[in-house]
Design a protein around this motif. Structure first.
Motif, short mmCIF file in Angstrom:
data_model
loop_
_atom_site.label_atom_id
_atom_site.label_comp_id
_atom_site.label_asym_id
_atom_site.label_seq_id
_atom_site.Cartn_x
_atom_site.Cartn_y
_atom_site.Cartn_z
N LEU A 148 -22.08 -10.10 12.31
CA LEU A 148 -22.53 -9.63 13.54
C LEU A 148 -24.10 -9.42 13.74
N LYS A 149 -24.68 -9.15 12.89
CA LYS A 149 -26.04 -9.07 12.73
C LYS A 149 -26.74 -10.52 13.06
N GLN A 150 -26.17 -11.60 12.17
CA GLN A 150 -26.51 -13.11 12.35
C GLN A 150 -26.47 -13.50 13.92
N VAL A 151 -25.34 -13.18 14.45
CA VAL A 151 -25.09 -13.62 15.66
C VAL A 151 -26.00 -12.77 16.82
N HIS A 152 -26.27 -11.64 16.51
CA HIS A 152 -27.27 -10.82 17.47
C HIS A 152 -28.51 -11.61 17.25
N ASP A 153 -29.15 -11.43 15.92
CA ASP A 153 -30.37 -12.04 15.72
C ASP A 153 -30.67 -13.52 16.25
N ASN A 198 -29.20 -15.06 18.61
CA ASN A 198 -29.11 -15.25 20.18
C ASN A 198 -30.49 -14.70 20.73
N TRP A 199 -30.89 -13.61 20.12
CA TRP A 199 -32.09 -12.95 20.76
C TRP A 199 -33.44 -13.46 20.26
N ARG A 200 -33.23 -14.09 19.13
CA ARG A 200 -34.75 -14.95 18.66
C ARG A 200 -34.69 -16.18 19.76
N ALA A 201 -33.44 -16.91 19.89
CA ALA A 201 -33.44 -18.08 20.92
C ALA A 201 -33.83 -17.61 22.32
N LYS A 202 -33.80 -16.34 22.55
CA LYS A 202 -34.09 -16.06 24.11
C LYS A 202 -35.45 -15.14 24.05
N GLY A 203 -36.15 -15.54 22.97
CA GLY A 203 -37.47 -15.16 22.81
C GLY A 203 -37.78 -13.45 22.49
N LYS A 239 -35.67 -7.50 19.10
CA LYS A 239 -34.56 -6.57 19.47
C LYS A 239 -33.75 -6.25 18.12
N VAL A 240 -33.53 -5.06 17.83
CA VAL A 240 -32.91 -4.64 16.67
C VAL A 240 -31.48 -4.52 16.67
N PHE A 241 -30.72 -5.10 15.71
CA PHE A 241 -29.24 -4.75 15.49
C PHE A 241 -29.13 -3.47 15.04
N GLN A 242 -28.57 -2.56 15.93
CA GLN A 242 -28.44 -1.16 15.84
C GLN A 242 -27.31 -0.55 14.97
N VAL A 243 -26.24 -1.36 15.03
CA VAL A 243 -25.10 -0.87 14.52
C VAL A 243 -25.06 -0.50 12.95
#
Length: 691
Positions: A324-329, A331-336, A340-344
Motif C-alpha cells: 500500500l505504501k508502494q502504491v501511495h508513493d 502515484n503521488w510521485r508521478a503527480k509531482g 505526501k506521506v503515507f500516514q497509515v
C-alpha cells in the motif's frame, strides 16, 4: 510549519483513527513510524523547505471549491452515517472495519501510475483469454487437412478449448482466494504459454488436442483472477468505470487474433518441413504469435505486487502495508507530490482458522507428507469456499448471477459460431447455384489440361482420355463410364465418383482414394504412388471473409465498451445489464429479416456492440457482490458455468445451420429475455465498498 496532512486522519464511527487500530495499541500493532521520524511543529522537511504558507494555500479556496481532503472527509462521514443507519446499532465486525479502512486507504493512495501500469499488465492477460477463444476456429481449415481430421475430430477440437477454460476457471478461481491472486495468475499464464508453444509443434491430432486442453486450463484462470485482482487496487468511485475499460482488452484480443490470422495463415510459404514427418506450416506460426500477449503479461506480473486486500484478509499485515505504501508513493510521485506521506501505521486484520490449519499441517512430517497434507487441506478449503457461495446470505445472489452468466454466454457464444457458419452456408448455396451440369457427354482421346470446378457430369462416357496436372474442385461424376483413361498428378477437393464404371484406368500420383468412388465398379484399375496424408492446397486462397467477419465483430464492441464504461457509475450496473440484454434480444429477433451475407454481418456487429455492455456490467457486479475471501472463487464458478453454456450454445446452434434459423434465433431471444429480467432483480452495488 505544521504538516498540511496532519489532520487527514482516517476517522471511523467512534472517532478512532487508523493509528489506533491493532490489538494492544502500539504494543501488538504494526507501527512503521520509524520510516518517517517525527518532526517538530516548526521543522521543515526536505520536500517543503523553501515554501511558505502562501505556496501551500489551496488554489480553489477563493473560488468556493472544497479542498479534496474535505471532500474525502465528507464522503467518509456519509458512509459511516449510512452504515450506522443500515446496521442494528451494534459495533461493526472486524471485516466491516477492514473494508472501511481499506477503502479510505485506497482513496488516499489515489488513482494514478500504479493502477495504469497494472491495468496494462492485466489487460494483456485478459487479451490472451480473448485470443484463445479464436485460435482453434482460425486454424481449423488448415489443421484439418494438415492432420487429416474427420468432422467429429474437428468438432472435438473446437470444444476442447472451452472445456479446458471451464476447468481452469473453476480451479484457479478457487485457488486464488487461498494462495493469492498474483501467484495463481503467474502459474496459470505459464501453463498456457508452455502448452500453446508445444501445440504449435505437435504433428498428431492426439497431442495437439492434449496441448490445447491444457493451454485452455491455463488461460481459463485469467478472467476470474484478473477482475478480482484489479478491483482490489481501485477506490469505490473508480471501480465500475475502470473495470469496464479493462474489459476492452478482450475485444483487443479478438482483433489481434483476426488481424494476425488474416496476415499469417494464408501465407503458406512461411512454414518449413523436415522430411515428410515434420511439417511446420503457417497456421502453426499463428498459434505461436497468439501466445505473445500471455507471455507479455507473464513478464509484467513479475514486477507487480500481490493484492494487499488479499494479504490483509489472510493476516499478512507487513506485506500489505509495504504494498500500500508502494502504491501511495508511486502515484503521488508521478503527480509531482513526493512530499505526501503515507500516514497509515496500523491496520487491523482478522486471522482465520483456515490459515492456522494450513500452518499446523505444513510444520509436520516429511517434505512429501507436508506437501500432501497442505494440498489436501487446500482442496478442502477451496471446496468449502465453493459451498459457501450457497449459504443463506449469498444463495439468492449466486442463483441470479448463475442464470445471468449462463443465458448471456449461451446466446453470445452460440451466435458467435452461428454467424460465420451461416455466412459459409450462404456462400455455399450461392456457389452451388452456379453449378454447371453436363448430361450424356461423350469425350474420346481428349487431354484435359485445365481444371474442373463446380461441375456435375451425368451418364457421360470418357474413352482413352488423359487428366494430367489439373485440379478438380467440387466435381461429381454420376453413372459415367471411364475406359482406358489416365489420371496423373491430380489435386481434388470435394470430388467424388458415384455409381460409375471404371475400366483399364490408371491413377498415378493422385489424391483420389478408393473412398471417393461410391458404389463404383473398378475393373482392371490401378492406383500407383498415391499421395499420402492430407495436403494443403498451396494455390488455394483462404477464405478471408471469415477473418473479416471476426475482425468486424470484435471492432464493433468498441463503441459499446466506451459507452458502458462512461455510464457505469451514472446509470448503474443493474440497469446496464438488464437493458443491454433486452436490447441484445431485440437484435437476435431481427435476424429473421437477414437473407444475405451483408445483413448477417451487420446484425452481428450490432449484437456484439450492444451485448458488450451487459458483459461489462456482469463482470463488475460479480466482483462487487462477493466478499474478498470468496470473490475469485465465485467469479471462477460463474465463469466455468459461462464456458459450459458456451459449449452447449455453440454445439446446438451449429447443428441447425443449413436446416433452419428459427430454432437458434428463438433460443437466443428467450435466453436473453430471461437473463435480462433476472438482472433487474439484482441488488445495486454502485457505491458499495468491497467487502
Amino acid at each position: 510549519m505544521a504538516d498540511p496532512y496532519q489532520n487527514n486522519a482516517y476517522h471511523q464511527g467512534g472517532g478512532d483513527s487508523y493509528g489506533t487500530y491493532g490489538e494492544g495499541g502500539g504494543q501488538d500493532g504494526y507501527g512503521y513510524q520509524g520510516d518517517y521520524p517525527p518532526q517538530e511543529e516548526d521543522a521543515a522537511s526536505d520536500a517543503t523547505e523553501g515554501h511558505d504558507d502562501e505556496d501551500q494555500m489551496y488554489e480553489g479556496e477563493y473560488q468556493g471549491i472544497p479542498h479534496p481532503d474535505e471532500v474525502k472527509a465528507a464522503q467518509r462521514a456519509a458512509r459511516a452515517k449510512a452504515r450506522a443507519a443500515a446496521g442494528s446499532g451494534g459495533e461493526p465486525t472486524e471485516l466491516e472495519e477492514l473494508a472501511e479502512q481499506y477503502e479510505d486507504i485506497m482513496e488516499d493512495c489515489g488513482h494514478g501510475r500504479f493502477q495504469w501500469t497494472l491495468f496494462i499488465v492485466l489487460g494483456l492477460a485478459l487479451m490472451g483469454d480473448g485470443v484463445e477463444c479464436f485460435v482453434v476456429g482460425f486454424v481449423l481449415p488448415s489443421a484439418e487437412k494438415d492432420m487429416c481430421l474427420s468432422n467429429s475430430e474437428k468438432g472435438m477440437l473446437g470444444l476442447i478449448v472451452f472445456l479446458g477454460m471451464m476447468v481452469g476457471a473453476f480451479l484457479w478461481g478457487g485457488m486464488a482466494d487461498k494462495v493469492g491472486r498474483r501467484h495463481c495468475l503467474i502459474i496459470a499464464l505459464t501453463i498456457n504459454c508452455v502448452f500453446a508453444f508445444l501445440s504449435s509443434f505437435s504433428q498428431s491430432y492426439g497431442f495437439f488436442l492434449f496441448f490445447r486442453l491444457f493451454s485452455g486450463i491455463g488461460i481459463g484462470g485469467t478472467v476470474p483472477i484478473v477482475y478480482s485482482y484489479f478491483s482490489e487496487f481501485l477506490q469505490m468511485d473508480k471501480r465500475g468505470e475502470h473495470l469496464s475499460w479493462l474489459c476492452m482488452f478482450w475485444m483487443v484480443g479478438g482483433i489481434y487474433a483476426s488481424f494476425t490470422a488474416w496476415g499469417i495463415i494464408p501465407r503458406y510459404g512461411w512454414g518449413f518441413s523436415m522430411g515428410t514427418e515434420f511439417q511446420f506450416h503457417s497456421w502453426r506460426v499463428f498459434v505461436l504469435v497468439c501466445a505473445l500477449p500471455a507471455i507479455a503479461a507473464l513478464v509484467g506480473l513479475m514486477f507487480m505486487p500481490e493484492s494487499p486486500r488479499f494479504l490483509l484478509e489472510n493476516a499478512k499485515h507487513d506485506e500489505a502495508w509495504m504494498i500500500l505504501k508502494q502504491v501511495h508513493d508511486t502515484n503521488w510521485r508521478a503527480k509531482g507530490q513526493p512530499e505526501k506521506v503515507f500516514q497509515v501505521t496500523h491496520i487491523k486484520a482478522p486471522k482465520t482458522q483456515e490459515d492456522e490449519f494450513i500452518e499446523i499441517q505444513s510444520a509436520t512430517g516429511t517434505a512429501v507428507q507436508r506437501w500432501a497434507l497442505r494440498t489436501g487441506t487446500l482442496c478442502k478449503l477451496v471446496l468449502k469456499n465453493v459451498a459457501s457461495l450457497f449459504s443463506p446470505s449469498l444463495r439468492l445472489s449466486t442463483l441470479f448471477m448463475a442464470i445471468i452468466w449462463f443465458t448471456m454466454a449461451f446466446s453470445y457464444y452460440g451466435l458467435s459460431v452461428w454467424f460465420p457458419d451461416m455466412i459459409k452456408h450462404l456462400q455455399r448455396e450461392e456457389y452451388e447455384s452456379k453449378v454447371k451440369v453436363f448430361h450424356r457427354e461423350k469425350v474420346e482421346k481428349f487431354h484435359f489440361n485445365f481444371s474442373l470446378e463446380n461441375q456435375i457430369h451425368r451418364e457421360g462416357e470418357y474413352i482413352n482420355d488423359k487428366f494430367i496436372k489439373i485440379e478438380m474442385k467440387s466435381v461429381k461424376f454420376e453413372d459415367s463410364l471411364f475406359e482406358d483413361c489416365y489420371f496423373e498428378d491430380i489435386r481434388s477437393t470435394d470430388t467424388i465418383f458415384e455409381n460409375c464404371t471404371i475400366r483399364s484406368t490408371i491413377f498415378y500420383n493422385t489424391d483420389l482414394w478408393e473412398e471417393k468412388f461410391i458404389d463404383c465398379k473398378l475393373e482392371n484399375t490401378t492406383f500407383e504412388q498415391n499421395k499420402k496424408g492430407c495436403h494443403l492446397d498451396m494455390d488455394e486462397d483462404n477464405d478471408v471473409l471469415i477473418y473479416l467477419v471476426s475482425f468486424l465483430g470484435s471492432l464493433a464492441v468498441l463503441p459499446g465498451n466506451i459507452i458502458s464504461a462512461l455510464f457505469m457509475e451514472k446509470i448503474g450496473r443493474v440497469k446496464i445489464i438488464g437493458f443491454s440484454m433486452l436490447a441484445s434480444a431485440g437484435c437476435t429477433f431481427f435476424l429473421f429479416l437477414s437473407f444475405s451475407q451483408a445483413a448477417i454481418i451487420a446484425w452481428q456487429c450490432l449484437f456484439c456492440g450492444v451485448s458488450v455492455a451487459a458483459w461489462n456490467g456482469i463482470e463488475v457486479v460479480t466482483v462487487e457482490l462477493y466478499p474478498t475471501s470468496k470473490r475469485a472463487t465465485a467469479f471462477g464458478v460463474l465463469n466455468a458455468l459461462c464456458k459450459l453454456a458456451a459449449i452447449l450454445g455453440s454445439s446446438i446452434f451449429a447443428s441447425f445451420v443449413g436446416i433452419t434459423k428459427v430454432v437458434p434465433i428463438l433460443l437466443s431471444f428467450t435466453a436473453l429475455i430471461c437473463g435480462g429480467l433476472v438482472a433487474l432483480k439484482l441488488p445495486d452495488t454502485r457505491g458499495k465498498i468491497l467487502q
